[in-house]
Design a protein around this motif. Structure first.
Motif, PDB file in Angstrom:
ATOM      1  N   ARG A  42       0.797  -1.208   0.000  1.00  0.00           N
ATOM      2  CA  ARG A  42       0.000   0.000   0.000  1.00  0.00           C
ATOM      3  C   ARG A  42       0.843   1.278   0.000  1.00  0.00           C
ATOM      4  O   ARG A  42       0.271   2.359   0.092  1.00  0.00           O
ATOM      5  N   ALA A  44       2.095   4.505  -0.994  1.00  0.00           N
ATOM      6  CA  ALA A  44       1.400   5.334  -1.993  1.00  0.00           C
ATOM      7  C   ALA A  44       2.267   5.660  -3.209  1.00  0.00           C
ATOM      8  O   ALA A  44       1.767   5.767  -4.333  1.00  0.00           O
ATOM      9  N   SER A  47       1.812   3.134  -5.721  1.00  0.00           N
ATOM     10  CA  SER A  47       0.423   2.830  -6.035  1.00  0.00           C
ATOM     11  C   SER A  47      -0.188   3.873  -6.960  1.00  0.00           C
ATOM     12  O   SER A  47      -1.104   3.573  -7.706  1.00  0.00           O
ATOM     13  N   PHE A  51       0.581  10.626  -6.915  1.00  0.00           N
ATOM     14  CA  PHE A  51       1.350  10.765  -5.678  1.00  0.00           C
ATOM     15  C   PHE A  51       2.850  10.811  -5.983  1.00  0.00           C
ATOM     16  O   PHE A  51       3.592  11.630  -5.428  1.00  0.00           O
ATOM     17  N   ASP A 187      -2.070  12.696   4.333  1.00  0.00           N
ATOM     18  CA  ASP A 187      -3.419  12.103   4.320  1.00  0.00           C
ATOM     19  C   ASP A 187      -3.474  10.948   3.325  1.00  0.00           C
ATOM     20  O   ASP A 187      -3.996   9.877   3.621  1.00  0.00           O
ATOM     21  N   LEU A 188      -2.923  11.186   2.156  1.00  0.00           N
ATOM     22  CA  LEU A 188      -3.003  10.157   1.112  1.00  0.00           C
ATOM     23  C   LEU A 188      -2.001   9.023   1.334  1.00  0.00           C
ATOM     24  O   LEU A 188      -2.199   7.912   0.844  1.00  0.00           O
ATOM     25  N   SER A 189      -0.936   9.302   2.076  1.00  0.00           N
ATOM     26  CA  SER A 189       0.042   8.228   2.306  1.00  0.00           C
ATOM     27  C   SER A 189      -0.461   7.236   3.347  1.00  0.00           C
ATOM     28  O   SER A 189      -0.009   6.104   3.384  1.00  0.00           O
ATOM     29  N   GLY A 190      -1.371   7.678   4.204  1.00  0.00           N
ATOM     30  CA  GLY A 190      -1.998   6.744   5.139  1.00  0.00           C
ATOM     31  C   GLY A 190      -1.605   6.876   6.592  1.00  0.00           C
ATOM     32  O   GLY A 190      -2.283   6.316   7.456  1.00  0.00           O
ATOM     33  N   GLU A 191      -0.517   7.587   6.890  1.00  0.00           N
ATOM     34  CA  GLU A 191      -0.114   7.764   8.288  1.00  0.00           C
ATOM     35  C   GLU A 191       0.536   9.121   8.453  1.00  0.00           C
ATOM     36  O   GLU A 191       1.169   9.625   7.514  1.00  0.00           O
ATOM     37  N   HIS A 193       3.071   9.814  10.505  1.00  0.00           N
ATOM     38  CA  HIS A 193       4.388   9.728  11.139  1.00  0.00           C
ATOM     39  C   HIS A 193       5.507  10.058  10.170  1.00  0.00           C
ATOM     40  O   HIS A 193       5.656   9.439   9.129  1.00  0.00           O
ATOM     41  N   PHE A 258       3.667  -1.675   6.196  1.00  0.00           N
ATOM     42  CA  PHE A 258       2.943  -0.428   5.920  1.00  0.00           C
ATOM     43  C   PHE A 258       2.247   0.057   7.180  1.00  0.00           C
ATOM     44  O   PHE A 258       2.205   1.259   7.462  1.00  0.00           O
TER      45      PHE A 258
ATOM     46  N   ALA C  22      -6.713   7.021   2.425  1.00  0.00           N
ATOM     47  CA  ALA C  22      -5.338   6.963   1.934  1.00  0.00           C
ATOM     48  C   ALA C  22      -5.170   6.030   0.743  1.00  0.00           C
ATOM     49  O   ALA C  22      -6.061   5.267   0.399  1.00  0.00           O
ATOM     50  N   ARG C  25      -4.647   5.164  -6.230  1.00  0.00           N
ATOM     51  CA  ARG C  25      -4.281   3.996  -7.049  1.00  0.00           C
ATOM     52  C   ARG C  25      -4.410   4.323  -8.527  1.00  0.00           C
ATOM     53  O   ARG C  25      -5.483   4.741  -8.986  1.00  0.00           O
ATOM     54  N   GLN C 225      -6.730  -3.370  -2.320  1.00  0.00           N
ATOM     55  CA  GLN C 225      -6.078  -2.761  -1.141  1.00  0.00           C
ATOM     56  C   GLN C 225      -7.034  -2.681   0.049  1.00  0.00           C
ATOM     57  O   GLN C 225      -6.967  -1.776   0.870  1.00  0.00           O
TER      58      GLN C 225
END
Lengths: 343, 343, 343
Positions: A42, A44, A47, A51, A187-191, A193, A258, C22, C25, C225
């Motif tokens: 996942r 980004a 994917s 991005f 936001d789109l990367s998922g985390e 951190h 991920f 997130a 794709r 995903q």
């Protein structure tokens, strides 16, 4: 005249030999999609073209581990067809992203040989490079394997053991041209951190597990054109099981990571790796990571993070070695790599 | 009004009928990658654009057998939905390579019918052509199948049995425009053996085996849009097993034949083929080949080689027929084809 | 600091919240080919560029259900990681076809919350939109799920239950720009039945069945995903089985419905949907449909047909609800959708 490939034996390797591996491969969106079907990948950057473009790249590259598998697979007929064990990896660097329509081939140089004291096997060290259609090196790594002798009476060669760096120096890591994480979208990367949020010594349990199936690991291994019999033929091992290609475990663990390391986007260095125990169909793979080091880079907003990635059979966070120093039986993989993260 | 397709029965075929098969298909890199995931396919011309271009082609084509499956799959609803058995193939020729973005459709002409003496079934002969988006024929072949009668009282048609060539004459093989093996790279193709190195009568044990799984053969068969129930539904056969599409065995055997025939690059003729025994999930497929003939071609550096390709269940090199002339039980496939090799 | 995603609990949702999901794709021919390998999909508009162009589209789009899965999969980590049950769908519309090279992302708005009387769970309603690289909405739908509370003592929110249309009004269906079925080729589509040939109330047994495998549903679910543990990990459910993603059943049933509804080409509306019973590996999925309504559209030669699509375990044509009003145990899916057909 026998036409089939019996593979090379220990006495067939001489330091300085250059092995031109066969069957170049053009990659397409098909390889990308299959990678995402075979692993819960996942990240980004791998994917989404949009991005990746926001990060300064022309498009979303093929997953770095997929590129590794393509390059590695070609070496099997020449390096590990008669291998008893894959002993280690080191000095690995990803030098250029691989994109759809690139054609990859592999070349290896023998850089070390050392016969074992039993006289029946020896260790062969090769430095493998993956090249694209412009003859640019896209990745390189050293690998050493234990190989059977074909003729037990062949004389032992002079032992030559290459001196390998324990860790790729962060200054030697190749940052893709144009890479810029200044406008990175968390936001789109998922985390949320960032590189700055991880501390050396921090351990992360990636929580999720995936039970693996025969059809999946065979499809993956064939896709990389890896021909080792033990992965495909129930008659190849005494117990009738099909051994899962170690690279399948690497990709599964990396994809599972991920969850907790969503922003460790690009794999750029491979410091070390061990396939600690065999993985078989029906096993459920989990993963945990440890932050081993951090380094700055010259690219805008890009930091390097050195990670230990451990795959386990069953959910065994932070399992590694026993008191005897040996890997615990649940440990499948111990990988040490560098990734790039937004700072 | 019943909307679903019951398929045609023997009495529904008349010599001269033209069947326009449904569901044209545009192929992409996805089909190519899946082919390489499903079979251990390594022929370099079908793996690398660069290799194919060095051989005079514009790009790496879709594997010839994949093209065959796409064309064949479309015929199933009209030809073999009520088939008792697939009896044979002949007069097959690949006329144009299929490339990514090509759209294929299939048309068949009924060229023979012959009711069996039991009055319940008959043999139907069709000549099938695969056409691309420019209405060019990319491949053609004859196939004959035993089909049930829907109405046992339907009168027997006049028997018409086409006269088919036992072997495609090598002068009739279509060599792709521009094909030139003068600069062929034997290092990248994987083996040094040229057309001149093979002798008529030579037999090659391809050594490697692959154990097959339900998920794999169903994915393959669906990808070619072959709808025959026996491949997908455990309720379709009395023993609850799913019969593996014969084309899956063809592709597996052809891919395994790389080991010893890495330079038999392009399949251009299909002389004959028999699916000798059923293949089921869990079987391990091996293959052996025999050189049946050789011929020169007009293309630079290109020779034609006629090969018998035999797939067996378990490692049974050179198994074929018993003393009674029948196929041995371990034999899955007996295929007779022409391929192109560097001279 | 815990880095892994624990998912949201009931008390974490507030009406008006916008969730940016997130992992965008980019889709390629790989996703298209995998869709055709995983499901017996044969609708010609989604198989052939040439067929699609004859219908006025620039190319063959990604299957509408594949587009749905891509959009849906992204919502799982934010919406259903702690879901007890997926309760329903409604007000779904496909607004733009998705083509190769499009990049999709998903955004959801919380439009309702209602705590259950047990105080331990609640129902969350979200309206999800899938957006392409031009920020155009390609599809949208409402979904409601039962979610656990993380803190049983969290106060119940004010109940807000959105008022949802039972059926998407046919005048609100989006017809793709340029769509024109005037020159529709019924030979190539596979069936002669037109919109005018279907009657409201008509039921169709789609006849064919497919036995499903673990490797297949996991590959499909990973491709979208979707990260829900229950689909991948034998340790995630008490009985050690892996629950098959409901979307896998939707796609299987839709593909099977080709046999009898080959010309119900484009899915443009989702009125309602229920996953009636769990589906597991080894189950054989069959499907039947019922014509619920018909409507005209403004596009040349294009009619809309409202269909109930029911998937069953085993061949149980027309099974739906028992005398108690509950779904029969063999019923896996009850889906109510609009499709476009040639008139």
């Amino acid at each position: 005249m026998v036409k089939t490939n019996k593979g090379r034996f220990f006495e067939d390797y001489t330091v300085g030999d250059v092995l031109t591996h066969a069957v170049p491969r053009t990659v397409s969106g098909g390889e990308r999609a299959l990678y995402h079907a075979l692993y819960p990948a996942r990240h980004a950057l791998y994917s989404s073209d949009v991005f990746a473009q926001r990060c300064g790249l022309p498009a979303s590259p093929l997953d770095d581990m997929a590129a590794f598998h393509v390059v590695f697979g070609k070496t099997v007929p020449d390096v590990s067809l008669n291998a008893v064990a894959n002993l280690g990896y080191g000095e690995g660097r990803w030098l250029l992203p691989v994109y759809v329509d690139d054609t990859l081939r592999s070349v290896s140089e023998v850089i070390g040989v050392k016969q074992n004291s039993n006289g029946k096997t020896g260790v062969v060290y090769v430095r493998t490079r993956g090249l694209n259609q412009r003859d640019e090196t896209v990745l390189e790594y050293v690998r050493w394997v234990m190989v059977r002798k074909g003729n037990p009476d062949a004389p032992a060669p002079e032992s030559i053991v290459p001196s390998l760096a324990a860790v790729v120096d962060p200054s030697a890591l190749a940052i893709p041209a144009g890479l810029d994480f200044s406008a990175y979208d968390f936001d789109l990367s998922g985390e949320p951190h960032r590189w700055g949020d991880y501390e050396i010594g921090e351990q992360i349990d990636h929580v999720d597990g995936v039970t693996v199936e025969e059809a999946e690991h065979m499809m993956a291994t064939r896709l990389w054109q890896n021909t080792a019999k033990v992965h495909f033929d129930v008659n190849a091992r005494p117990d009738g099981s099909r051994l899962i290609y170690g690279g399948h475990v690497i990709s599964m663990a990396r994809a599972l990571s991920f969850n907790g390391l969503a922003n460790a986007q690009m794999v750029v260095g491979l410091n070390a790796g061990a396939h600690a125990n065999p993985c078989l169909s029906g096993d459920t793979i989990y993963a945990w990571s440890e932050v081993l080091d951090k380094a700055e880079t010259s690219a805008p907003g890009v930091g390097a993070i050195r990670l230990r990635l451990v795959a386990t059979k069953g959910h065994k966070p932070f399992a590694l070695r026993g008191e005897d120093g040996k890997y615990q039986t649940e440990v499948l993989l111990d990988l040490d790599y560098w990734a790039l993260m937004p700072t």
